[in-house]
Design a protein around this motif. Structure first.
Motif, PDB file in Angstrom:
ATOM      1  N   PHE A  16       6.696  -1.837   7.351  1.00 45.37           N
ATOM      2  CA  PHE A  16       7.602  -2.978   7.222  1.00 45.37           C
ATOM      3  C   PHE A  16       7.675  -3.779   8.529  1.00 45.37           C
ATOM      4  CE2 PHE A  16       9.113  -0.726   3.464  1.00 45.37           C
ATOM      5  CZ  PHE A  16       9.391  -1.778   2.604  1.00 45.37           C
ATOM      6  N   THR A  17       7.579  -3.088   9.648  1.00 42.97           N
ATOM      7  CA  THR A  17       7.604  -3.785  10.936  1.00 42.97           C
ATOM      8  C   THR A  17       6.382  -4.678  11.097  1.00 42.97           C
ATOM      9  OG1 THR A  17       8.836  -1.944  11.928  1.00 42.97           O
ATOM     10  CG2 THR A  17       7.771  -3.488  13.431  1.00 42.97           C
ATOM     11  N   ILE A  18       5.221  -4.190  10.673  1.00 42.90           N
ATOM     12  CA  ILE A  18       4.008  -5.002  10.706  1.00 42.90           C
ATOM     13  C   ILE A  18       4.166  -6.231   9.815  1.00 42.90           C
ATOM     14  CG2 ILE A  18       1.570  -5.054  10.009  1.00 42.90           C
ATOM     15  CD1 ILE A  18       1.433  -2.101  10.925  1.00 42.90           C
ATOM     16  N   CYS A  19       4.784  -6.039   8.659  1.00 45.84           N
ATOM     17  CA  CYS A  19       5.027  -7.165   7.753  1.00 45.84           C
ATOM     18  C   CYS A  19       5.949  -8.195   8.416  1.00 45.84           C
ATOM     19  CB  CYS A  19       5.634  -6.654   6.452  1.00 45.84           C
ATOM     20  SG  CYS A  19       5.640  -7.860   5.110  1.00 45.84           S
ATOM     21  N   GLY A  20       6.972  -7.717   9.122  1.00 43.14           N
ATOM     22  CA  GLY A  20       7.850  -8.630   9.850  1.00 43.14           C
ATOM     23  C   GLY A  20       7.114  -9.343  10.965  1.00 43.14           C
ATOM     24  N   LEU A  21       6.228  -8.627  11.664  1.00 40.68           N
ATOM     25  CA  LEU A  21       5.438  -9.237  12.727  1.00 40.68           C
ATOM     26  C   LEU A  21       4.608 -10.399  12.192  1.00 40.68           C
ATOM     27  CD1 LEU A  21       4.082  -9.320  15.555  1.00 40.68           C
ATOM     28  CD2 LEU A  21       2.483  -7.584  14.706  1.00 40.68           C
ATOM     29  N   THR A  22       3.949 -10.194  11.055  1.00 32.35           N
ATOM     30  CA  THR A  22       3.117 -11.266  10.507  1.00 32.35           C
ATOM     31  C   THR A  22       3.973 -12.447  10.039  1.00 32.35           C
ATOM     32  OG1 THR A  22       3.073 -10.165   8.327  1.00 32.35           O
ATOM     33  CG2 THR A  22       1.234  -9.735   9.837  1.00 32.35           C
ATOM     34  N   ALA A  23       5.214 -12.180   9.610  1.00 32.53           N
ATOM     35  CA  ALA A  23       6.116 -13.287   9.272  1.00 32.53           C
ATOM     36  C   ALA A  23       6.433 -14.111  10.517  1.00 32.53           C
ATOM     37  CB  ALA A  23       7.399 -12.751   8.641  1.00 32.53           C
ATOM     38  N   GLY A  24       6.608 -13.432  11.659  1.00 34.48           N
ATOM     39  CA  GLY A  24       6.833 -14.144  12.912  1.00 34.48           C
ATOM     40  C   GLY A  24       5.625 -14.954  13.338  1.00 34.48           C
ATOM     41  N   VAL A  25       4.440 -14.387  13.175  1.00 32.00           N
ATOM     42  CA  VAL A  25       3.213 -15.114  13.504  1.00 32.00           C
ATOM     43  C   VAL A  25       3.045 -16.315  12.571  1.00 32.00           C
ATOM     44  CG1 VAL A  25       0.690 -14.968  13.581  1.00 32.00           C
ATOM     45  CG2 VAL A  25       2.081 -13.074  14.456  1.00 32.00           C
ATOM     46  N   LEU A  83       0.815  -1.219   0.000  1.00 31.42           N
ATOM     47  CA  LEU A  83       0.000   0.000   0.000  1.00 31.42           C
ATOM     48  C   LEU A  83       0.845   1.264   0.000  1.00 31.42           C
ATOM     49  CD1 LEU A  83      -2.979  -0.822   2.402  1.00 31.42           C
ATOM     50  CD2 LEU A  83      -3.103  -0.286  -0.033  1.00 31.42           C
ATOM     51  N   ILE A  84       2.055   1.225   0.565  1.00 32.21           N
ATOM     52  CA  ILE A  84       2.919   2.406   0.552  1.00 32.21           C
ATOM     53  C   ILE A  84       3.862   2.392  -0.655  1.00 32.21           C
ATOM     54  CG2 ILE A  84       2.834   2.672   3.058  1.00 32.21           C
ATOM     55  CD1 ILE A  84       5.697   1.509   3.158  1.00 32.21           C
ATOM     56  N   GLY A  85       3.631   1.468  -1.580  1.00 26.81           N
ATOM     57  CA  GLY A  85       4.448   1.403  -2.782  1.00 26.81           C
ATOM     58  C   GLY A  85       5.719   0.599  -2.629  1.00 26.81           C
ATOM     59  N   GLY A  86       5.813  -0.216  -1.561  1.00 27.93           N
ATOM     60  CA  GLY A  86       7.002  -1.030  -1.336  1.00 27.93           C
ATOM     61  C   GLY A  86       6.765  -2.488  -1.679  1.00 27.93           C
ATOM     62  N   ILE A  87       7.745  -3.308  -1.363  1.00 25.94           N
ATOM     63  CA  ILE A  87       7.667  -4.753  -1.567  1.00 25.94           C
ATOM     64  C   ILE A  87       8.579  -5.403  -0.533  1.00 25.94           C
ATOM     65  CG2 ILE A  87       9.586  -5.116  -3.177  1.00 25.94           C
ATOM     66  CD1 ILE A  87       6.095  -6.458  -3.842  1.00 25.94           C
ATOM     67  N   ASP A  88       8.228  -6.592  -0.094  1.00 23.96           N
ATOM     68  CA  ASP A  88       9.073  -7.308   0.869  1.00 23.96           C
ATOM     69  C   ASP A  88       9.307  -8.728   0.364  1.00 23.96           C
ATOM     70  OD1 ASP A  88      10.360  -8.510   2.986  1.00 23.96           O
ATOM     71  OD2 ASP A  88       9.120  -7.577   4.522  1.00 23.96           O
ATOM     72  N   LEU A  89      10.507  -8.976  -0.135  1.00 21.94           N
ATOM     73  CA  LEU A  89      10.870 -10.283  -0.668  1.00 21.94           C
ATOM     74  C   LEU A  89      11.426 -11.216   0.402  1.00 21.94           C
ATOM     75  CD1 LEU A  89      12.628  -9.237  -4.008  1.00 21.94           C
ATOM     76  CD2 LEU A  89      10.255  -9.944  -3.664  1.00 21.94           C
ATOM     77  N   SER A  90      11.493 -10.751   1.638  1.00 22.20           N
ATOM     78  CA  SER A  90      12.181 -11.530   2.672  1.00 22.20           C
ATOM     79  C   SER A  90      11.256 -12.330   3.569  1.00 22.20           C
ATOM     80  CB  SER A  90      13.026 -10.589   3.550  1.00 22.20           C
ATOM     81  OG  SER A  90      12.202  -9.744   4.337  1.00 22.20           O
ATOM     82  N   VAL A  91       9.922 -12.208   3.418  1.00 17.91           N
ATOM     83  CA  VAL A  91       9.021 -12.763   4.426  1.00 17.91           C
ATOM     84  C   VAL A  91       9.141 -14.281   4.562  1.00 17.91           C
ATOM     85  CG1 VAL A  91       7.359 -10.873   4.398  1.00 17.91           C
ATOM     86  CG2 VAL A  91       7.126 -12.745   2.752  1.00 17.91           C
TER      87      VAL A  91
END
Length: 332
Positions: A230-239, A73-81
């Motif tokens: 990005f921190t929220i994205c990391g949190l969901t990866a932990g969950v 939504l902020i125009g980013g991407i996370d390839l590490s999850v």
């Protein structure tokens, strides 16, 4: 932030706008068409056991996709999850098998270790990409390798197992035929939906994706909003790591390979724009279900893994093309 500036920075609440309701209706119709097709052409698709299997199988991808929605939504991407999930699972696996703890204490420690590992990885991704204004694609690609290497190093490239029985019971528990792990994922969907639609933070995430400069000029700390996404994205990866451990009763350092692509696919199929500023977590939920239904139906057809990957890839490309035309329509 003035009302006029906020309106220029972000579209109307995505979860409540007529356009998004129509967009999600289209996704819902596509899902309904898939369900009808597989129900008619296969014998066991609509059986209770198969529906339970679908809900269980989509859980990890759904949790990852919820976090990915914030980043896209902020125009980013996370390839590490996917790799962060494996890293968090290995850290939690080490914690839960430590001697000297009762089952309840070990499980609580493992959940804390997994979520905090995910949060710290996401925090690093957010700070590195926002502070130096670097493409999140590059930063998270680096984190993909860091997390995967960390998982292999900590575990000695060995699978960790022999978790408390209560943890395994949680992974297989049902409530009226619905897997508990799916209900956990659904809870995260509802929390994300509330944040994105009824908080200033959520509205400004849309604003950053739609017009970052307007949000910055209005005096809002864009840097910290990006870091938070990005921190929220990391949190969901932990969950997701906790769900993975509970379901399989193991922690493998090679888990999660390719999971980031499935999460991105669920978000894009669900109607969130790759350029940011448009989309909804309800669409993400529908996108994750579509991927799960498609995969399950193709398995019932007896297709090989290779054919399933090819067909799923075609669906992703079609979703991106549709996103292109949605963007053109929105700009008119």
């Amino acid at each position: 932030m003035t009302t006029d500036t906020l309106k220029s920075a972000a579209p109307a609440r995505e979860g409540l706008s007529l356009r998004v309701l129509m967009q999600n209706s289209g996704i819902g119709l596509a899902l309904l068409a898939l369900i009808i097709f597989f129900s008619v052409t296969t014998e066991h698709f609509l059986t209770p056991n198969n529906i339970t299997n679908i809900l269980t199988q989509i859980t990890i991808n759904l949790v990852l996709a919820v976090g990915m929605t914030f980043v896209i939504l902020i125009g980013g991407i996370d390839l590490s999850v996917g790799s962060v999930m494996a890293f968090a699972a290995v850290v939690a696996g080490k914690a839960i098998t430590m001697p000297g703890f009762g089952d309840a204490e070990a499980i609580a420690l493992a959940i804390f270790a997994a979520t905090m590992t995910g949060v710290l990885c996401g925090l690093f991704n957010g700070i590195a990409s926002a502070f130096w204004s670097l493409p999140s694609f590059i930063i998270t690609l680096g984190m993909l390798n860091i997390a995967r290497g960390g998982a292999l190093q900590i575990s000695g490239a060995q699978t960790i197992y022999s978790f408390p029985f209560a943890f395994e019971e949680f992974g297989s528990a049902m409530v009226y035929g619905v897997p508990v792990v799916f209900l956990v994922a659904l809870l995260f969907v509802l929390i994300a939906w509330f944040i994105l639609n009824f908080t200033v933070f959520g509205r400004l995430l849309y604003g950053i994706g739609n017009n970052e400069e307007a949000v910055r000029l209005a005096g809002h700390p864009v840097f910290w909003y990006k870091v938070a996404a990005f921190t929220i994205c990391g949190l969901t990866a932990g969950v997701a790591a906790v769900v993975y451990m509970a379901r399989l009763n193991i922690s493998s350092p090679i888990a999660g390979i390719g999971f980031e692509l499935n999460a991105i696919a669920a978000v894009i199929i669900g109607g969130t724009s790759l350029s940011g500023g448009r989309g909804s977590v309800i669409g993400t939920l529908l996108g994750a279900i579509i991927i799960g239904v498609l995969a399950n139906g193709l398995i019932l057809y007896g297709l090989s893994d290779f054919m399933r990957q090819m067909i799923t890839g075609v669906v992703i490309i079609v979703a991106v093309i549709l996103d292109y035309y949605r963007a053109r329509f929105a700009s008119k």
